[in-house]
Design an enzyme around this catalytic site. Structure first.
Site, PDB file in Angstrom:
ATOM      1  N   CYS A 107       0.841  -1.194   0.000  1.00  0.00           N
ATOM      2  CA  CYS A 107       0.000   0.000   0.000  1.00  0.00           C
ATOM      3  C   CYS A 107       0.875   1.242   0.000  1.00  0.00           C
ATOM      4  O   CYS A 107       2.041   1.185   0.392  1.00  0.00           O
ATOM      5  CB  CYS A 107      -0.881   0.012   1.240  1.00  0.00           C
ATOM      6  SG  CYS A 107      -2.039  -1.353   1.213  1.00  0.00           S
TER       7      CYS A 107
ATOM      8  N   TYR B 242      -5.932 -13.291  -3.579  1.00  0.00           N
ATOM      9  CA  TYR B 242      -5.306 -12.803  -2.343  1.00  0.00           C
ATOM     10  C   TYR B 242      -6.055 -13.337  -1.125  1.00  0.00           C
ATOM     11  O   TYR B 242      -7.251 -13.081  -0.961  1.00  0.00           O
ATOM     12  CB  TYR B 242      -5.335 -11.266  -2.408  1.00  0.00           C
ATOM     13  CG  TYR B 242      -4.808 -10.472  -1.240  1.00  0.00           C
ATOM     14  CD1 TYR B 242      -3.917 -10.997  -0.306  1.00  0.00           C
ATOM     15  CD2 TYR B 242      -5.197  -9.134  -1.094  1.00  0.00           C
ATOM     16  CE1 TYR B 242      -3.445 -10.218   0.747  1.00  0.00           C
ATOM     17  CE2 TYR B 242      -4.720  -8.353  -0.052  1.00  0.00           C
ATOM     18  CZ  TYR B 242      -3.851  -8.902   0.868  1.00  0.00           C
ATOM     19  OH  TYR B 242      -3.385  -8.125   1.899  1.00  0.00           O
TER      20      TYR B 242
ATOM     21  N   HIS C 168      -3.227 -11.399   5.354  1.00  0.00           N
ATOM     22  CA  HIS C 168      -3.307 -10.222   6.227  1.00  0.00           C
ATOM     23  C   HIS C 168      -4.614 -10.129   7.017  1.00  0.00           C
ATOM     24  O   HIS C 168      -4.927  -9.072   7.562  1.00  0.00           O
ATOM     25  CB  HIS C 168      -3.095  -8.924   5.419  1.00  0.00           C
ATOM     26  CG  HIS C 168      -1.718  -8.833   4.825  1.00  0.00           C
ATOM     27  ND1 HIS C 168      -1.479  -8.721   3.479  1.00  0.00           N
ATOM     28  CD2 HIS C 168      -0.500  -8.870   5.405  1.00  0.00           C
ATOM     29  CE1 HIS C 168      -0.172  -8.672   3.260  1.00  0.00           C
ATOM     30  NE2 HIS C 168       0.442  -8.770   4.414  1.00  0.00           N
TER      31      HIS C 168
ATOM     32  N   ASP D 149       3.299  -9.431   9.438  1.00  0.00           N
ATOM     33  CA  ASP D 149       3.992  -9.474   8.146  1.00  0.00           C
ATOM     34  C   ASP D 149       4.966  -8.296   8.033  1.00  0.00           C
ATOM     35  O   ASP D 149       6.113  -8.472   7.623  1.00  0.00           O
ATOM     36  CB  ASP D 149       2.947  -9.428   7.024  1.00  0.00           C
ATOM     37  CG  ASP D 149       3.558  -9.608   5.650  1.00  0.00           C
ATOM     38  OD1 ASP D 149       4.636 -10.236   5.559  1.00  0.00           O
ATOM     39  OD2 ASP D 149       2.973  -9.124   4.663  1.00  0.00           O
TER      40      ASP D 149
END
Ligand code: ADP
Ligand code: SF4
Length: 687
Positions: free
Chosen positions: A31, A170, A173, A266
Site C-alpha cells: 500500500c 489474495y 493479512h 507481516d
C-alpha cells in the site's frame, strides 16, 4: 569469487506461468496512499522500482467491486472498465522500464467498511466487523458467492486488459474474503463452503481456477497466502492447516507469494522483530509442497541472506516491499557491485503510517519515495551544482547529513560541523535505546557517502557560534541544529493549564536519559504528552535497567501514534510484560520534590503519586540560538534552517527537509514557490 559471481544466482530468470521474470527480485504488493486517488503518482513510483532492477513490480490491493470499498483509504480500484486507464499508467510505465507488472485483486469482505458505496458488507457468516462502525456484515448466500466469483473473474479480465502480466488471488493479512472463508472463527457455515478444510478452501480454489480460465493463457496467476496467523493454537498455523492448504492447492497457482498474518506480523518493525528474514521459519515448508515458484518476504536487504534463501531452497524469488521502498535501486546496486551504497530499510514503518493516514507514502531512509511524480525526484539522481559556491552545514543529525550528502552529490564543496563527539544527532542518540539500533542505518548510509567524497570536510566536537561561522567565511549556511526536549511539562494537553513544577522536583528529559544522565534508582514516573513513540521506549529502557516505572499519559492508550506503524498493541504489551504501571487519561497538574499530581482528562478528578523522580516527554524546543545570532549579524548570502530546528517532527521529516533544502539550493525563491508540487485534480468530464 567476485561479488558478481557471488550474487549471480539472484539474476537468473524465473518462469512464472506464461511469463518470465528477468531476475529473482520481486516487489510484492504494498500500500502507498496513492492508488486510485493518485494514479500518476503511483505509476511513477512503481516505474522507479522497475528502473531500479526489480523484475516484477506489483501494485497494491485493488478492490474488485463496490462491495469491497476501502474508502477513505487510497488503495487500488478496478470496479469497472472506467478504472482501466488509471491502471494503464502504471503498467505502461513499468513495462517501459523492462519489468513485469502485477496486480493484487481483492475482495475485502468484512475488512471493507463500504463507507463510500454504502453497499452491504459481505462475510462468510453474520458478524460485527473489525472496524468500529455501526454496520454488521451479512453471511453470503449462494447467489452472493456466485456473484463474487463473477466479479473476480471480470476484474481479472479487466486487469489483463489494463496490461498486467501477473494477476493475484489474495488470501492474507486477515483482510480478504478468501482468507475469511478459510478461518474457522470467521466461517460458521454449514454448507459446502464451511466446515471441513476442503470446504473452507473451496472459494479460493474456485477463484484460482476461474482466474486461470479467464486470463491464464497470457497472465500468470499468483496466490498470496498467509500460512500462519502467529496466534499459536488460537489461529491458523503453518505446521497444520497452513500446510494443508498449500498441499490442497499445490500447483494450482503459477506462483506462491507466502507470508504471515496479520499485517503487523507481516510488516513487523525492527523494534519488535530485529531479525531480517524473520518469516523463514513459517514459510520454508512451502517449496517442499509445490513445484511452482515461491516468493516470500522478511525485510531482505542483505544480498548474502538473499543468496542463502535461494540456495537453501526456501525461496525462488526475493520478495520485498519495505526494502524496495527504502531503496528502489537495490537490485541494480547488487548487480553492479555497489552493496555498500544500498539504503537499507530501518524497519520503522513510517511508510505504513502514511497509508494508515490515507496520504501518499513516505520513507525515513528514502526522502524521494512518493515524490517521483509530484516533485520529479529520483532516488539516485540530483541536478548538478549551478556554481562553484561552497556551503556550510551545521548539525550532523539526519537533516544535516542528508543535506550535506545531497549537496556533495550535486558537486558543491561541503563543510559539515557538529558539536557532538560523533555524527548522527538524534539518530545516534535514539538508536542506543531498546529496539532502535537499526535506526543508525540512517546515519550510516549518509556517512558512507560523505566519507567517500573529497569535496566534504567533516568537523566533530565543533560547537559553532556566529563568530565562528563568520570566521569560516562561507556565505551559504544550512543550520540543522535540531531540537531539545522541554523540561517544563508544557505540551499538547497542558496549554490551557501549564503544570506547576517546583524547583526542587527531580525532573529529567529524554535528552538527559540519552546523554546518560539517569534518575536516582527507585520509582520513576514517565509522563508522555508527546504520544508518538519515545516515551514508551524510555519506559522500556528504565524498566529493563531496574527502575520501578509508572507510565502516565493523557492519551487513552500508550503511544497512540504507533497505531499507524502497526506497533501499538506490541508497545503496550511490552510495558505490561515489563511490569510498568500504566496510568492513562491522566494530565500532569503539578510536580514537587515529593509528589506528582494528575487530573483525569475527563472528570478533572485529581490523583497523587509520591516519592518518585519524573521524566517529562512532552514537546521539543527548536534549537535556533545560532540561527537567531546569524540573522542578527547578517552578511550571509543564504541562511537555511532545516530539520527539527525548523519543525520538530519524525526522523523521516528531518531527512526530507535536508533533501529538499539541498535540491532547492541556488534555485530562486519564486521558482521554488511556483514549483510547489503537482496535484492530481479530479476530472469533471461528463460520465
Ligand atoms: P535533525 O533531526 O534536524 O537532524 P538533530 O537533533 O538530530 O537534528 O541534530 C542536531 C545536531 O546539531 C546535533 O548533533 C547537535 O550536536 C548539533 N548542533 C546543534 N547546535 C550546534 C552548533 N551551534 N554547532 C555545532 N553543532 C550543533
Ligand atoms: Fe523501511 Fe522505514 Fe522506509 Fe518503511 S519508512 S521502507 S520501514 S525505512
Amino acid at each position: 569469487m567476485t561479488e558478481k559471481d557471488k550474487y549471480s544466482v539472484l539474476f537468473e530468470p524465473v518462469q512464472i506461468g506464461p511469463v518470465v521474470a528477468k531476475n529473482r527480485f520481486y516487489q510484492v504488493p504494498h500500500c502507498n496512499g496513492m492508488g486510485h486517488v493518485r494514479p500518476r503518482a503511483e505509476a511513477a513510483m512503481r516505474a522507479m522500482k522497475a528502473e531500479g532492477g526489480w523484475a516484477v513490480v506489483s501494485n497494491q490491493e485493488t478492490e474488485i467491486h463496490p462491495t469491497s470499498d476501502l474508502a477513505p483509504f487510497a488503495e487500488g480500484r478496478l470496479w469497472d472498465a472506467r478504472d482501466i486507464p488509471a491502471l494503464r499508467l502504471m503498467t505502461d510505465a513499468v513495462h517501459d522500464k523492462g519489468a513485469l507488472a502485477a496486480i493484487e485483486l481483492v475482495h475485502n469482505g468484512g475488512h471493507a467498511s463500504n463507507l463510500l458505496s454504502r453497499a452491504p458488507i459481505l462475510a462468510p457468516s453474520d458478524m460485527a466487523i473489525e472496524n468500529v462502525i455501526p454496520m454488521q456484515a451479512r453471511a453470503m448466500d449462494k447467489s452472493d458467492i456466485r456473484a463474487l466469483r463473477r466479479w473476480h473473474r471480470d476484474a481479472a479480465v479487466r486487469a489483463r486488459d489494463a496490461g498486467f502480466d501477473v494477476i493475484y488471488v489474495y488470501a492474507g493479512h486477515n483482510m480478504t474474503i478468501a482468507q475469511h472463508f478459510m478461518l474457522p472463527h470467521m466461517n460458521q457455515r454449514s454448507d459446502e463452503y464451511g466446515g471441513s478444510l476442503e470446504n473452507r478452501v473451496r472459494l479460493t480454489r474456485e477463484l484460482l481456477e476461474e482466474t486461470r480460465e479467464a486470463v491464464g493463457d497470457t497472465c500468470a496467476v499468483a496466490f498470496r497466502f498467509a500460512v500462519d496467523e502467529m496466534l499459536g493454537a488460537d489461529g491458523m498455523q503453518a505446521a497444520e492447516e497452513g500446510r494443508a492448504i498449500v498441499e490442497l492447492l499445490s500447483d494450482l497457482p503459477d506462483l506462491w507469494d507466502v507470508n504471515v498474518a496479520g499485517w503487523p506480523n507481516d510488516s513487523a518493525t525492527t523494534r519488535f522483530q530485529p531479525q531480517d528474514g524473520y518469516q523463514n521459519d513459517y514459510i520454508s515448508f512451502v517449496k517442499q509442497v509445490t513445484q511452482k515458484p515461491v516468493v516470500g518476504v522478511g525485510r531482505f536487504t542483505s544480498p548474502d541472506l538473499m543468496v542463502s534463501m535461494i540456495r537453501k531452497g526456501v525461496l525462488d524469488l526475493i520478495g520485498a516491499a519495505r526494502p524496495s521502498i527504502a531503496d528502489p535501486f537495490l537490485p541494480e546496486k547488487i548487480k553492479t557491485g555497489r552493496i555498500d551504497e544500498i539504503r537499507e530499510c530501518i524497519g520503522c514503518n513510517i511508510c505504513v503510517s502514511a497509508d494508515s493516514q490515507g496520504v501518499p507514502i513516505r520513507c525515513t531512509q528514502n526522502p524521494t519515495m512518493g515524490e517521483e511524480w509530484r516533485r520529479g525526484w529520483h532516488p539516485e539522481i540530483i541536478a548538478p551544482k549551478l556554481s562553484d559556491q561552497e556551503v556550510l552545514v551545521v548539525g550532523a543529525g539526519p537533516a544535516g547529513l542528508e543535506c550535506a550528502m545531497q549537496l556533495s552529490k550535486r558537486g558543491y564543496g561541503v563543510t559539515l560541523a557538529d558539536a557532538a563527539d560523533e555524527p548522527g544527532g538524534r539518530v545516534l542518540r535514539e538508536s542506543s535505546l531498546p529496539g532502535l539500533s537499526a535506526w543508525m542505518r540512517v546515519a550510516d548510509h549518509r556517512l558512507y557517502h560523505l566519507r567517500q567524497d573529497n569535496n566534504v570536510q567533516m568537523f566533530m566536537q565543533s560547537q559553532l557560534g556566529a563568530d565562528d561561522v563568520a570566521e569560516l567565511g562561507l556565505k551559504h549556511v544550512f543550520l540543522a541544529t535540531g531540537a531539545r526536549w522541554r523540561r517544563d511539562g508544557l505540551g499538547r494537553s497542558t496549554y490551557r493549564a501549564p503544570p506547576q513544577i517546583d524547583k526542587a522536583a527531580q525532573v529529567f528529559t529524554p535528552d538527559d536519559i540519552m546523554d546518560g544522565k539517569m534518575p536516582p534508582k527507585g520509582p520513576v514516573m514517565i509522563y508522555d504528552d508527546d504520544q508518538i513513540y519515545l516515551a514508551a521506549v524510555l519506559a522500556e529502557k528504565l524498566a529493563c535497567d531496574g527502575y520501578d516505572v509508572t507510565f502516565v499519559t493523557p492519551a487513552n492508550m500508550v503511544s497512540p501514534f504507533t497505531q499507524y506503524t502497526l506497533e501499538q498493541a506490541r508497545v503496550q504489551l511490552r510495558l505490561i510484560e515489563l511490569g510498568v504501571t500504566l496510568l492513562i487519561n491522566s494530565t500532569l497538574v503539578a510536580l514537587s520534590a515529593d509528589a506528582v499530581r494528575f487530573a483525569c482528562t475527563y472528570s478533572g478528578q485529581e490523583k497523587e503519586l509520591a516519592n518518585l523522580s519524573s521524566v517529562l516527554v512532552t514537546e521539543r524546543r527548536r534549537e535556533t540560538t545560532l540561527y537567531d545570532a546569524l540573522r542578527q549579524r547578517g552578511g550571509l548570502d543564504t541562511l537555511n534552517l532545516i530539520g527539527d530546528a525548523a519543525s520538530p517532527s519524525l526522523i523521516a521529516d528531518a531527512v526530507y527537509s535536508g533533501h529538499m533544502a539541498a535540491r532547492n539550493f541556488e534555485r530562486s525563491p519564486d521558482v521554488i514557490e511556483a514549483d510547489w508540487f503537482r496535484r492530481e485534480l479530479v476530472a469533471t468530464d461528463k460520465e
